[in-house]
Design a protein around this motif. Sequence first.
Motif, mmCIF file in Angstrom:
data_model
loop_
_atom_site.group_PDB
_atom_site.id
_atom_site.type_symbol
_atom_site.label_atom_id
_atom_site.label_comp_id
_atom_site.label_asym_id
_atom_site.label_seq_id
_atom_site.Cartn_x
_atom_site.Cartn_y
_atom_site.Cartn_z
ATOM 1 N N CYS A 299 10.020 3.915 6.346
ATOM 2 C CA CYS A 299 9.191 2.180 6.534
ATOM 3 C C CYS A 299 9.796 0.910 7.314
ATOM 4 C CB CYS A 299 8.368 2.140 6.347
ATOM 5 S SG CYS A 299 7.270 3.251 5.899
ATOM 6 N N VAL B 286 8.115 1.765 12.236
ATOM 7 C CA VAL B 286 6.396 1.841 11.738
ATOM 8 C C VAL B 286 6.140 0.135 11.399
ATOM 9 C CG1 VAL B 286 5.563 2.292 9.479
ATOM 10 C CG2 VAL B 286 7.931 3.971 9.683
ATOM 11 N N GLY C 65 8.573 -3.190 7.565
ATOM 12 C CA GLY C 65 8.519 -2.206 7.233
ATOM 13 C C GLY C 65 8.041 -2.920 5.632
ATOM 14 N N LEU D 40 8.445 6.704 3.252
ATOM 15 C CA LEU D 40 6.959 6.758 4.365
ATOM 16 C C LEU D 40 6.119 8.008 2.628
ATOM 17 C CD1 LEU D 40 4.598 6.803 6.277
ATOM 18 C CD2 LEU D 40 5.869 8.587 7.392
ATOM 19 N N ASP E 99 2.684 -0.120 4.700
ATOM 20 C CA ASP E 99 2.650 0.752 4.052
ATOM 21 C C ASP E 99 2.263 1.864 4.056
ATOM 22 O OD1 ASP E 99 3.755 2.207 1.809
ATOM 23 O OD2 ASP E 99 2.144 0.552 0.307
ATOM 24 N N ALA F 295 9.072 6.633 11.115
ATOM 25 C CA ALA F 295 9.337 6.475 9.942
ATOM 26 C C ALA F 295 10.759 7.583 9.493
ATOM 27 C CB ALA F 295 8.783 6.658 8.540
#
Length: 202
Positions: free
Chosen positions: A73, A77, A87, A92, A126, A191
């Motif tokens: 991430c 992302v 990220g 992920l 997240d 990702a």
Amino acid sequence: MTKSFDRFRAHPWHGLSAGDEAPTVVEAYIEITPFDAVKYEIDKRTGYLRVDRPQGSSALPPTLYGFIPRTYCWDRVAALTPNATTGDGDPLDICVLSQQRIDRAEVVLSARVVGGIQVLDGGEADDKIVAVLQGDYVWGEAKDLHDVPEVLVERLQHYFLTYKLVPGERNPLRIDRVYGHSHAAKVIHAAMKDYSSNFTLT
């Protein structure tokens, strides 16, 4: 006659695959189960599970919880998450519904992606992908988040809004929205690209 054996197991993050059918069906490495009162997390250096912390509240994870190998991430992302600055720098996350009791972690399974939850952790993207165990007799036919009872999605949201709570401190987490398979596929692709851009496999 001499037999050769691999001396080391594959690192769950780098040595496993996201799956040939990603982002529809992905491989998931499970770190914690709905029966764990302690949060375990992959140790990025060794690949073993490390005790991260006791669960921050009385709520236990409502599903199996882990990550998709060879994902990361980072910028791509974050670009899919309004208000994210970056990220979170982790693989992920994925939550997997299973009708059968799976009460041990450090297992690998195939999961059909149905959607996700857009989580911001201190301004970092997240995301939590939501999936169902592939071939599960109850959940296996689900293809989108609306195929999952709303109460289960609400339980997941409640868990992620409380699992980092520390008495007397501000909650760093917020949920911006939930989304279906179409956006989840974009997050997984992002990702995977973030991973390939930041890690070189030998």
